[in-house]
Design an enzyme around this catalytic site. Structure first.
Site, PDB file in Angstrom:
ATOM      1  N   LYS A   1       0.918   6.796 -16.510  1.00  0.00           N
ATOM      2  CA  LYS A   1      -0.320   7.507 -16.176  1.00  0.00           C
ATOM      3  C   LYS A   1      -0.720   8.519 -17.263  1.00  0.00           C
ATOM      4  O   LYS A   1      -1.791   9.099 -17.196  1.00  0.00           O
ATOM      5  CB  LYS A   1      -0.169   8.243 -14.837  1.00  0.00           C
ATOM      6  CG  LYS A   1      -0.680   7.439 -13.645  1.00  0.00           C
ATOM      7  CD  LYS A   1      -0.866   8.326 -12.438  1.00  0.00           C
ATOM      8  CE  LYS A   1      -1.498   7.568 -11.278  1.00  0.00           C
ATOM      9  NZ  LYS A   1      -1.512   8.389 -10.049  1.00  0.00           N
TER      10      LYS A   1
ATOM     11  N   ARG B   1     -10.132  14.274   0.893  1.00  0.00           N
ATOM     12  CA  ARG B   1     -11.171  15.275   0.660  1.00  0.00           C
ATOM     13  C   ARG B   1     -12.535  14.765   1.114  1.00  0.00           C
ATOM     14  O   ARG B   1     -13.252  15.424   1.835  1.00  0.00           O
ATOM     15  CB  ARG B   1     -11.240  15.632  -0.841  1.00  0.00           C
ATOM     16  CG  ARG B   1     -10.058  16.401  -1.344  1.00  0.00           C
ATOM     17  CD  ARG B   1      -9.974  16.359  -2.834  1.00  0.00           C
ATOM     18  NE  ARG B   1      -9.782  14.983  -3.298  1.00  0.00           N
ATOM     19  CZ  ARG B   1      -9.367  14.655  -4.497  1.00  0.00           C
ATOM     20  NH1 ARG B   1      -9.142  15.590  -5.394  1.00  0.00           N
ATOM     21  NH2 ARG B   1      -9.190  13.401  -4.833  1.00  0.00           N
TER      22      ARG B   1
HETATM   23  O1  PNS Z   1      -1.658  12.214  -6.830  1.00  0.00           O
HETATM   24  P1  PNS Z   1      -1.885  10.732  -6.829  1.00  0.00           P
HETATM   25  O2  PNS Z   1      -1.965  10.238  -8.241  1.00  0.00           O
HETATM   26  O3  PNS Z   1      -3.070  10.333  -6.003  1.00  0.00           O
HETATM   27  O4  PNS Z   1      -0.581  10.043  -6.153  1.00  0.00           O
HETATM   28  C1  PNS Z   1      -0.461   8.643  -6.046  1.00  0.00           C
HETATM   29  C2  PNS Z   1       0.947   8.234  -5.569  1.00  0.00           C
HETATM   30  C3  PNS Z   1       2.006   8.811  -6.496  1.00  0.00           C
HETATM   31  C4  PNS Z   1       1.160   8.769  -4.171  1.00  0.00           C
HETATM   32  C5  PNS Z   1       1.010   6.681  -5.536  1.00  0.00           C
HETATM   33  O5  PNS Z   1       0.638   6.197  -6.782  1.00  0.00           O
HETATM   34  C6  PNS Z   1       2.387   6.145  -5.174  1.00  0.00           C
HETATM   35  O6  PNS Z   1       2.787   6.204  -4.036  1.00  0.00           O
HETATM   36  N1  PNS Z   1       3.138   5.641  -6.181  1.00  0.00           N
HETATM   37  C7  PNS Z   1       4.474   5.151  -5.982  1.00  0.00           C
HETATM   38  C8  PNS Z   1       4.567   3.644  -6.137  1.00  0.00           C
HETATM   39  C9  PNS Z   1       4.408   2.950  -4.810  1.00  0.00           C
HETATM   40  O7  PNS Z   1       5.111   3.185  -3.848  1.00  0.00           O
HETATM   41  N2  PNS Z   1       3.416   2.057  -4.766  1.00  0.00           N
HETATM   42  C10 PNS Z   1       3.103   1.300  -3.579  1.00  0.00           C
HETATM   43  C11 PNS Z   1       2.126   2.069  -2.729  1.00  0.00           C
HETATM   44  S1  PNS Z   1       0.845   1.019  -2.256  1.00  0.00           S
END
Ligand code: PNS
Length: 169
Positions: free
Chosen positions: A52, A101
């Site tokens: 990212k 939000r």
């Molecule tokens: O602050 P963000 O960037 O909106 O957070 C996104 C996050 C970290 C919660 C999401 O990308 C995530 O859960 N990543 C971990 C990988 C995972 O479990 N992916 C499958 C979920 S569909």
């Protein structure tokens, strides 16, 4: 049945509040405060995802989160790599907490929540609304403001404001 419900009710509930937190904003803090009030234990989980291209290293994001969440005794800060539900399971969490939000957040959040439910049906995603003053605050926009020399006071904790200024100068 009444007995089973009572025991299920007495169980301490751990919730995971996952995100990039690059960096933590006052909107995140608002949600952490709300979550800390209703869950017994809240683990703020920083996603370690170098793809990212974060501005702050995971260690810096954790350090800032720990400093600004010190006042809550039932809030911890952790880090995870890989699947969120694996981390949630390892922490004994039954809830994933996410903030919504505006309607624009909903579509992606719905997809994630459904996907997480598919891979781990025992864990519920709970959505909460931040205070309206934070309904337009995001780490992405705060970083952009900082980069362009705009005012970031009020959007992030003072400590983060300082770290952001140093980072972009
Ligand atoms: O602050 P963000 O960037 O909106 O957070 C996104 C996050 C970290 C919660 C999401 O990308 C995530 O859960 N990543 C971990 C990988 C995972 O479990 N992916 C499958 C979920 S569909």
């Amino acid at each position: 049945m009444a007995h089973r419900m009572a025991s299920a009710h007495n169980k301490a509930v751990t919730a995971i509040y996952p995100g990039s937190f690059d960096p933590v904003t006052n909107g995140h803090l608002d949600l952490i405060g709300r979550g800390a009030m209703i869950f017994d234990r809240l683990v703020v989980a920083v996603s370690h995802n170098p793809e990212k291209g974060p501005l702050f290293a995971v260690s810096e994001r954790i350090e800032m989160l720990e400093a600004v969440t010190r006042e809550w005794t039932n809030v911890e800060v952790g880090v995870f790599e890989g699947l969120l539900v694996d981390f949630a399971r390892a922490e004994g969490a039954s809830v994933i907490l996410r903030g919504i939000r505006a309607v624009s957040d909903y579509e992606f959040e719905l997809q994630m929540a459904m996907m997480n439910r598919k891979i781990e049906p025992q864990i519920e995603t709970v959505f909460m609304l931040p205070g309206e003053a934070y309904s337009y605050v995001s780490s992405r926009l705060v970083k952009e403001l900082a980069r362009l020399g705009g005012p970031i006071k009020g959007f992030v904790p003072a400590l983060v404001e300082e770290r952001l200024r140093t980072k972009v100068s």
